[in-house]
Design a protein around this motif. Structure first.
Motif, PDB file in Angstrom:
ATOM      1  N   GLU A 121       0.819  -1.229   0.000  1.00 17.24           N
ATOM      2  CA  GLU A 121       0.000   0.000   0.000  1.00 17.24           C
ATOM      3  C   GLU A 121       0.846   1.270   0.000  1.00 17.24           C
ATOM      4  N   ALA A 122       2.117   1.168   0.379  1.00 17.10           N
ATOM      5  CA  ALA A 122       2.938   2.364   0.584  1.00 17.10           C
ATOM      6  C   ALA A 122       3.156   3.179  -0.689  1.00 17.10           C
ATOM      7  N   VAL A 123       3.217   2.498  -1.827  1.00 16.47           N
ATOM      8  CA  VAL A 123       3.509   3.168  -3.101  1.00 16.47           C
ATOM      9  C   VAL A 123       2.514   2.698  -4.157  1.00 16.47           C
ATOM     10  N   PRO A 124       1.828   3.619  -4.841  1.00 15.68           N
ATOM     11  CA  PRO A 124       0.896   3.207  -5.897  1.00 15.68           C
ATOM     12  C   PRO A 124       1.607   2.392  -6.980  1.00 15.68           C
ATOM     13  N   VAL A 125       0.898   1.430  -7.548  1.00 11.88           N
ATOM     14  CA  VAL A 125       1.461   0.589  -8.607  1.00 11.88           C
ATOM     15  C   VAL A 125       1.946   1.459  -9.763  1.00 11.88           C
ATOM     16  N   GLY A 126       3.159   1.202 -10.233  1.00 10.95           N
ATOM     17  CA  GLY A 126       3.725   1.947 -11.353  1.00 10.95           C
ATOM     18  C   GLY A 126       4.595   3.116 -10.952  1.00 10.95           C
ATOM     19  N   VAL A 127       4.508   3.543  -9.687  1.00 13.30           N
ATOM     20  CA  VAL A 127       5.292   4.696  -9.236  1.00 13.30           C
ATOM     21  C   VAL A 127       6.728   4.290  -8.918  1.00 13.30           C
ATOM     22  N   GLY A 128       6.884   3.088  -8.400  1.00 16.10           N
ATOM     23  CA  GLY A 128       8.210   2.624  -8.017  1.00 16.10           C
ATOM     24  C   GLY A 128       8.751   1.566  -8.958  1.00 16.10           C
ATOM     25  N   ALA A 129      10.047   1.233  -8.773  1.00 18.25           N
ATOM     26  CA  ALA A 129      10.685   0.208  -9.595  1.00 18.25           C
ATOM     27  C   ALA A 129      11.908  -0.327  -8.864  1.00 18.25           C
ATOM     28  N   MET A 130      12.364  -1.495  -9.288  1.00 21.06           N
ATOM     29  CA  MET A 130      13.597  -2.087  -8.780  1.00 21.06           C
ATOM     30  C   MET A 130      14.356  -2.698  -9.953  1.00 21.06           C
ATOM     31  N   SER A 131      15.677  -2.646  -9.876  1.00 23.32           N
ATOM     32  CA  SER A 131      16.513  -3.258 -10.915  1.00 23.32           C
ATOM     33  C   SER A 131      17.716  -3.912 -10.260  1.00 23.32           C
ATOM     34  N   ALA A 132      18.143  -5.026 -10.842  1.00 22.04           N
ATOM     35  CA  ALA A 132      19.365  -5.688 -10.396  1.00 22.04           C
ATOM     36  C   ALA A 132      20.535  -5.147 -11.209  1.00 22.04           C
ATOM     37  N   VAL A 133      21.633  -4.866 -10.529  1.00 21.89           N
ATOM     38  CA  VAL A 133      22.811  -4.300 -11.184  1.00 21.89           C
ATOM     39  C   VAL A 133      23.998  -5.240 -10.971  1.00 21.89           C
ATOM     40  N   THR A 162      23.896  -6.039  -6.952  1.00 24.08           N
ATOM     41  CA  THR A 162      23.206  -5.109  -6.059  1.00 24.08           C
ATOM     42  C   THR A 162      21.863  -4.754  -6.679  1.00 24.08           C
ATOM     43  N   VAL A 163      20.819  -4.744  -5.869  1.00 27.11           N
ATOM     44  CA  VAL A 163      19.495  -4.349  -6.348  1.00 27.11           C
ATOM     45  C   VAL A 163      19.241  -2.906  -5.926  1.00 27.11           C
ATOM     46  N   ILE A 164      18.788  -2.080  -6.876  1.00 28.89           N
ATOM     47  CA  ILE A 164      18.436  -0.702  -6.551  1.00 28.89           C
ATOM     48  C   ILE A 164      16.920  -0.545  -6.565  1.00 28.89           C
ATOM     49  N   SER A 165      16.433   0.424  -5.780  1.00 30.44           N
ATOM     50  CA  SER A 165      14.994   0.581  -5.588  1.00 30.44           C
ATOM     51  C   SER A 165      14.654   2.054  -5.412  1.00 30.44           C
ATOM     52  N   GLY A 166      13.466   2.442  -5.862  1.00 29.46           N
ATOM     53  CA  GLY A 166      13.032   3.825  -5.673  1.00 29.46           C
ATOM     54  C   GLY A 166      11.963   4.235  -6.656  1.00 29.46           C
ATOM     55  N   GLU A 167      11.875   5.552  -6.903  1.00 30.00           N
ATOM     56  CA  GLU A 167      10.923   6.073  -7.883  1.00 30.00           C
ATOM     57  C   GLU A 167      11.321   5.584  -9.272  1.00 30.00           C
ATOM     58  N   LYS A 168      10.340   5.237 -10.085  1.00 25.06           N
ATOM     59  CA  LYS A 168      10.654   4.649 -11.394  1.00 25.06           C
ATOM     60  C   LYS A 168      11.554   5.560 -12.224  1.00 25.06           C
ATOM     61  N   ALA A 169      11.261   6.847 -12.252  1.00 32.72           N
ATOM     62  CA  ALA A 169      12.062   7.774 -13.059  1.00 32.72           C
ATOM     63  C   ALA A 169      13.508   7.823 -12.555  1.00 32.72           C
ATOM     64  N   ALA A 170      13.679   7.808 -11.247  1.00 29.96           N
ATOM     65  CA  ALA A 170      15.023   7.863 -10.677  1.00 29.96           C
ATOM     66  C   ALA A 170      15.775   6.545 -10.910  1.00 29.96           C
ATOM     67  N   VAL A 171      15.066   5.421 -10.770  1.00 33.14           N
ATOM     68  CA  VAL A 171      15.689   4.119 -11.031  1.00 33.14           C
ATOM     69  C   VAL A 171      16.111   4.028 -12.494  1.00 33.14           C
ATOM     70  N   ASP A 172      15.250   4.500 -13.393  1.00 32.83           N
ATOM     71  CA  ASP A 172      15.582   4.480 -14.824  1.00 32.83           C
ATOM     72  C   ASP A 172      16.786   5.369 -15.123  1.00 32.83           C
TER      73      ASP A 172
END
Length: 302
Positions: A121-133, A162-172
């Motif tokens: 519930e903390a973050v609306p779907v599509g707002v956040g993202a995660m990527s493995a680096v 390392t996995v990064i996480s945050g706002e989708k735009a910032a992760v991208d």
């Protein structure tokens, strides 16, 4: 021989996990019966799915606790062995605490159900993202710190993963810079951006539940995700588990610290082999074993 008991986090689940254990070992059956009494419907979901419902964060978290603890208790009853230490990856820290005797199984199931709901519930779907680096974690830290918006290392899983996480735009944006520096980046299919500052609402909401939970003395220390250090103080757990929601999972340091403390064999309890794979990448010469099926319990040899 000093045993380090390891407990997996999200992603290791599978429909039917642990059902052979419940048929073969009364200790595992007791865990699943207790899970059903605490969260009605959970057992049927574990045993028969459907997979898409079991995968939901609020279901997957308590289901993995049940499956991991069932494997551990069956193994302990069958072998008579007790670990010297334990650690769990993210959600798995709750399983480790149950194994150590400091956290009651029913409380762990209720807390992880609530934790899953709050994290989703903390973050609306599509707002956040995660990527493995794949690459130098120091470069990952540097790029995340220099990227506008919210993006941070979420999991230090292996020396070069390392996995990064945050706002989708910032992760991208961070991903683009990391690729420009020669690192490999793989977007992950996740329902929310875990272990980053965007999870603060979940941390705030779960804190009162953690503070009102009764924690008992430890049978053996559990290494905390956020400190990568052994903890045997029940009073420290509410803060450690709350901080874990927004903090990085320091898995590389945790495994190294377990080895430095004298761990001679690393046993992953529950479904999958994710953690033993990571241990081998952190400590190539480490001895690893998996205990997640009735066959693995009954045929266990150190």
């Amino acid at each position: 021989m000093k045993i380090a008991a390891l407990f997996p986090g999200q992603g290791s689940h599978a429909v039917g996990m642990g059902t052979d254990l419940t048929a073969a070992f009364p200790q595992a059956e007791a865990v699943y019966a207790g899970a059903e009494a605490t969260l009605p419907g959970l057992r049927a979901l574990i045993e028969g799915g459907p997979p898409e419902d079991l995968t939901l964060t609020a279901n997957q978290q308590p289901a993995l606790v049940a499956a991991s603890v069932a494997a551990f208790r069956a193994w302990q009853a069958h072998t008579g062995l007790t670990p010297a230490f334990a650690a769990g990856h993210s959600l798995g820290e709750y399983s480790a605490l149950v194994a150590s005797g400091t956290l009651d199984l029913a409380d762990a199931l209720r807390l992880t159900r609530r934790r899953g709901e709050l994290m989703q519930e903390a973050v609306p779907v599509g707002v956040g993202a995660m990527s493995a680096v794949m690459g130098d974690p120091n470069v990952v830290r540097e790029v995340c710190a220099a990227t506008p918006g919210t993006v941070q290392p979420a999991n230090f899983n292996a020396p070069t993963q390392t996995v990064i996480s945050g706002e989708k735009a910032a992760v991208d944006a961070a991903a683009a810079e990391l690729k420009a520096r020669g690192l490999k980046v793989i977007p992950l299919k996740v329902s929310a951006p875990f272990h980053c500052a965007l999870m603060q609402p979940a941390q705030d909401a779960l804190t009162p539940d953690l503070q009102s939970t009764t924690f008992s003395p430890f049978a053996f220390p559990v290494f905390a995700n956020v400190t990568a250090e052994a903890n045997s103080d029940p009073a420290a757990l509410p803060e450690l588990l709350a901080r874990q929601i927004t903090g990085s999972v320091r898995w590389v340091e945790t495994i190294q610290a377990l080895a430095a403390a004298g761990a001679e064999v690393f046993i992953e309890f529950g479904p999958g082999t994710v953690l033993t794979g990571l241990v081998k990448r952190i400590l190539p010469d480490a001895r690893t074993l998996n205990v997640g099926t009735a066959e693995q319990v009954s045929g266990f040899k150190l």
